[in-house]
Design an enzyme around this catalytic site. Structure first.
Site, short mmCIF file in Angstrom:
data_model
loop_
_atom_site.label_atom_id
_atom_site.label_comp_id
_atom_site.label_asym_id
_atom_site.label_seq_id
_atom_site.Cartn_x
_atom_site.Cartn_y
_atom_site.Cartn_z
N LYS A 497 69.72 6.63 22.56
CA LYS A 497 68.97 8.49 22.03
C LYS A 497 67.98 7.70 20.71
O LYS A 497 68.24 7.31 20.44
CB LYS A 497 69.75 8.78 21.56
N ARG A 597 83.45 17.61 15.13
CA ARG A 597 81.93 18.13 15.46
C ARG A 597 82.18 18.24 17.35
O ARG A 597 82.20 19.68 17.10
CB ARG A 597 81.53 16.82 15.54
N TYR A 725 47.31 13.18 -6.48
CA TYR A 725 47.22 13.88 -5.58
C TYR A 725 48.47 14.41 -7.00
O TYR A 725 49.12 13.83 -6.90
CB TYR A 725 47.86 14.85 -4.30
N MET A 774 49.15 11.84 3.63
CA MET A 774 49.47 12.37 4.95
C MET A 774 49.30 10.98 5.31
O MET A 774 50.64 10.96 6.21
CB MET A 774 49.13 13.46 5.15
#
Length: 830
Positions: A497, A597, A725, A774
């Site tokens: 998964k 769950r 930054y 980024m």
């Protein structure tokens, strides 16, 4: 390479007939021998052999090794600089490679255990590994690591023999005349196996006869030799070699005069039944392979075990469970949704067949294309050679061939598929319309002089500098590690998964399918659909089905997890809406034993059983539950309560059914800690990918992923300047910084900025400084010898993802699944 026996440096000097240059520490104890400066483990007990080759000279690494703690060296040339290295033992020899071999030959003679030596053109590593698989349940076996069969690899392998070993298996490979004598003196096999004779390394021999004779030298002092009599030239040379007169010969083949007479080979899908006669008794085995190479390798193993006295029923049982052995191939994403298999290991027809088998394993595309160069120095006539190649490609279902080279271009008539030919690689690159490649598996197989790396570069999907390398061998290693912990009949369900925890989708599923995984599990139906569309046909459980996905689940033969009456009722209604056209709908029942769950509670079981009885077309494949804390000893009492409750709840369901179902509750962490709860199946998650919370278990696993990037630019920054930054980082001194092409859009967590995170550059850990951007981040490389373009390892073997998770106060799952899809995955096998 390490030995459990210890040798004093003084004794080693006598063994290798060396001359003492300096020996201030004659009592130094040696356990490790080293020839590669990058593989240093324990410097205080290591002896470095400075081996000189055409490509490199080990002597130039002596100063570096001295700095790293090595104080024992074997050298073949004296440099004035060694006078400056204090408290260091130096032994001078004429030939450091010969000295290494002499030392390991002496070590071999200290043990009186059966030694099995393997040589041949192909199959050595597979036969060795399969013999180990077949006999390791009974014997403590030492064997060559991977393909350590060279002039250096063999002595390193033999050095590992220790007093606990009951059997040794070593492979020997040669590429030119005169090499086997040295390997024979090191291995000294009692039992020999000659796998086959092909065209590998033909260029360094006058002919096939000379190559056979050279390889046969390995067995001059052996007691027994095993081989296939169907190789007529090999059989002739064995019978005519005087030095083998006293060696007892045992053969197998299709004729009745063989010790093991092969009566019939019955191939089926992914398995083969082999029937033979041995000692006037008809025997049979089944192997989970159907290719010719695997069948040949398996019969070699079969005859070997029969000669060693194994009962055929034991052999048959173990043969049926043989695991594939990894190959040296690389799989990458290509242009136009293609998959590229790059194999430049060798260019003979035997290795081509191996590469074609790997191509055949790839199920993600229907079309198979081979880009093939001239096969050089085969020693055969071109028309005969390429007729065989053409037949081989046809038999392997190849759709298209692109032939490159003057020889193959003249033989176009031998290829009965879509085809095109070019006289050179340059001609192909300049004239072939690459847009014609679309959604196909492409195998590159070329002699090195054709520079197929240029073709590979053109075919690969263009990427930015950050990649996630996935070692498929490590994945297989981890799978087999857990297999070794299971009962013979216990199945494995692998979690794929979330893009296989960030490691890839069909690429991971494909290798697991090839290695006979029993079940795969995805989170959502669309993940299962993608796997089905790429040729994955093993059972797939869907953990989070919903009403809208049930029709897709049915269409693609997926199996939903049923965890509540709501989803069960939706399934029942969906079946009715389809007019009950499906005979049975396979499902998995989830029970809640404490996770709270998803899953049915204990008080709901009677109602659940009643519903299942009313809907006979719902077939339960498995019943399972989820442990909350299997890795944590302080919760063991609760874990055992969960296991007991699971037994009681599942028993109520299975008692009401008229057919058997699989039970499973153990996750990765539970396999080692609660072996009594294996039931019918276990589930492998994060540990399959090489990550475990258990330190002792982690030592047996291999992290499969390495996140890598490169240095884009280097800058020299003055004191009191800010980096990045928001000016969050200020230099305190003259600082060298490197900008790396990886940022938070690639999955690098911003919390690792400003000195919290580290990366590895040229084996040096350096801090990330400033805020992570980024697409980029900056690191402090002050005092480190690096340059623009150098590789940067964000996480890997030496700076693990687990350590990064600790820094972030999170779990490795989160880091892996956060790696962006724009980071290209590169898959390789060693």
């Amino acid at each position: 390479m390490t030995s459990t026996l210890s040798y004093s440096i003084e004794k080693i000097t006598r063994i290798i007939n060396g001359k003492v240059l300096y020996m201030p520490e004659p009592d130094s104890v040696i356990k490790d021998i080293l020839f590669d400066s990058r593989k240093l483990v324990s410097p205080e007990k290591s002896l470095f052999f400075a081996i000189s080759t055409k490509k490199n000279d080990g002597h130039k690494y002596i100063p570096e090794l001295y700095k790293n703690g090595i104080r024992n060296f074997v050298i073949s040339s004296k440099d004035e600089d060694i006078n400056k290295l204090s408290n260091t033992n130096f032994i001078l020899t004429n030939n450091t490679l010969k000295a290494l071999q002499d030392l390991c030959s002496h070590h071999r003679q200290q043990f009186n255990i059966p030694v099995l030596g393997i040589t041949g053109s192909n199959g050595k590593t597979i036969v060795k590994e399969w013999l180990y698989q077949l006999m390791s349940p009974d014997k403590n076996i030492i064997r060559s690591p991977k393909s350590y069969n060279s002039q250096i690899g063999v002595p390193l392998s033999v050095w590992q023999i220790d007093p606990t070993n009951e059997l040794a298996i070593f492979e020997a490979g040669i590429s030119m005349e005169g090499e086997m004598k040295s390997l024979q003196e090191i291995i000294r096999p009692d039992i020999g196996i000659f796998t086959n004779i092909g065209s590998a390394h033909d260029e360094n021999f006058k002919g096939k006869q000379q190559k056979i004779r050279e390889k046969l030298k390995l067995f001059y002092s052996a007691k027994t030799l095993i081989y296939c009599k169907d190789y007529r030239e090999l059989d002739h040379e064995i019978l005519d070699t005087y030095e083998l007169n006293k060696v007892k010969k045992h053969s197998w083949g299709k004729d009745s005069n063989n010790d093991l007479h092969v009566l019939n080979i019955n191939r089926q899908t992914n398995k083969t039944k082999i029937i033979g006669a041995y000692n006037n008794e008809k025997l049979e085995i089944d192997i989970p392979f159907s290719d010719n190479a695997s069948i040949e390798n398996a019969i070699h193993c079969w005859l070997t075990l029969l000669l060693l006295g194994y009962n055929n029923e034991i052999i048959k049982l173990r043969m049926a469970d043989l695991h594939p052995v990894a190959m040296r191939l690389e799989l990458k994403e290509g242009i136009n949704d293609c998959s590229i298999i790059n194999d430049s290991y060798s260019s003979d027809i035997n290795s081509l067949e191996i590469a074609l088998d790997f191509l055949d394993q790839q199920q993600q595309h229907n079309k198979k294309t081979v880009i093939l160069s001239d096969i050089l120095q085969s020693g055969r006539q071109d028309d005969e050679l390429y007729h065989e190649v053409g037949q081989l490609l046809s038999n392997k279902g190849v759709s298209k061939i692109v032939g490159i080279g003057p020889a193959i271009s003249k033989q176009s008539v031998n290829f009965k598929m879509e085809k095109t030919f070019y006289l050179s690689t340059e001609n192909f690159l300049n004239n072939f319309p690459f847009s014609n490649f679309f959604k196909e598996n492409i195998l590159l197989k070329g002699a090195r002089v054709f520079e197929f790396e240029k073709i590979s570069a053109s075919l690969q999907e263009k990427t930015h500098a950050t990649i996630l390398e996935i070692n498929l061998d490590s994945l297989v290693h981890n799978l087999n590690y857990f297999r070794s912990k299971l009962n013979a009949k216990t199945k494995i369900m692998a979690m794929v998964k979330a893009f296989s925890y960030g490691s890839g989708s069909y690429e991971i599923a494909n290798i697991l399918q090839f290695h006979h995984i029993d079940y795969l599990t995805v989170a959502y139906a669309d993940e299962g659909v993608q796997l089905r569309n790429t040729g994955i046909n093993v059972p797939i459980m869907v953990m989070s089905p919903d009403k809208e996905s049930l029709e897709i689940i049915r269409k693609y033969n997926l199996e939903p997890e049923i965890y509540s009456f709501r989803i069960l009722d939706q399934l029942i209604n969906s079946i009715k809406d389809n007019g009950n056209r499906q005979n049975s709908f396979k499902v998995h029942i989830k029970l809640d034993t404490g996770m709270h769950r998803l899953g049915f509670e204990a008080e709901e079981i009677d109602r659940l059983v009643s519903k299942l009885r009313e809907n006979k077309n719902i077939k339960i494949c498995s019943i399972f539950s989820h442990l909350t804390s299997s890795e944590d000893p302080k919760h063991d009492t609760f874990t055992k309560q969960q296991i007991q409750q699971f037994k009681e709840m599942s028993s109520k369901i299975t008692t009401a059914l008229e057919y058997p179902v699989l039970l499973h509750i153990l996750n990765s962490a539970g396999i080692n800690r609660f072996p009594e709860a294996q039931f019918d199946m276990v589930r492998l998650g994060i540990s399959l990918y090489g990550i475990s919370a258990n330190k002792s278990e982690q030592e047996n696993l291999q992290q499969i992923g390495s996140l890598k990037s490169s240095i884009s630019q280097i800058k020299h920054i003055n004191p009191n300047e800010t980096i990045g930054y928001n000016r969050q980082w200020t230099t305190q001194k003259h600082t060298d910084i490197a900008t790396i092409a990886v940022g938070y859009a690639d999955g690098l967590n911003r919390k690792l900025g400003n000195g919290k995170g580290i990366v590895l550059i040229n084996n040096k850990l350096v801090p990330i400084i400033g805020n992570i951007c980024m697409d980029m981040c900056m690191v402090d490389i002050t005092g480190i010898n690096v340059k623009e373009g150098d590789e940067v390892i964000i996480f890997g073997k030496n700076n693990t993802i687990s350590k990064m998770a600790e820094t972030l106060n999170t779990i490795p799952y989160e880091i892996l699944t956060s790696i962006s899809q724009r980071v290209k995955r590169v898959y390789y096998r060693e």
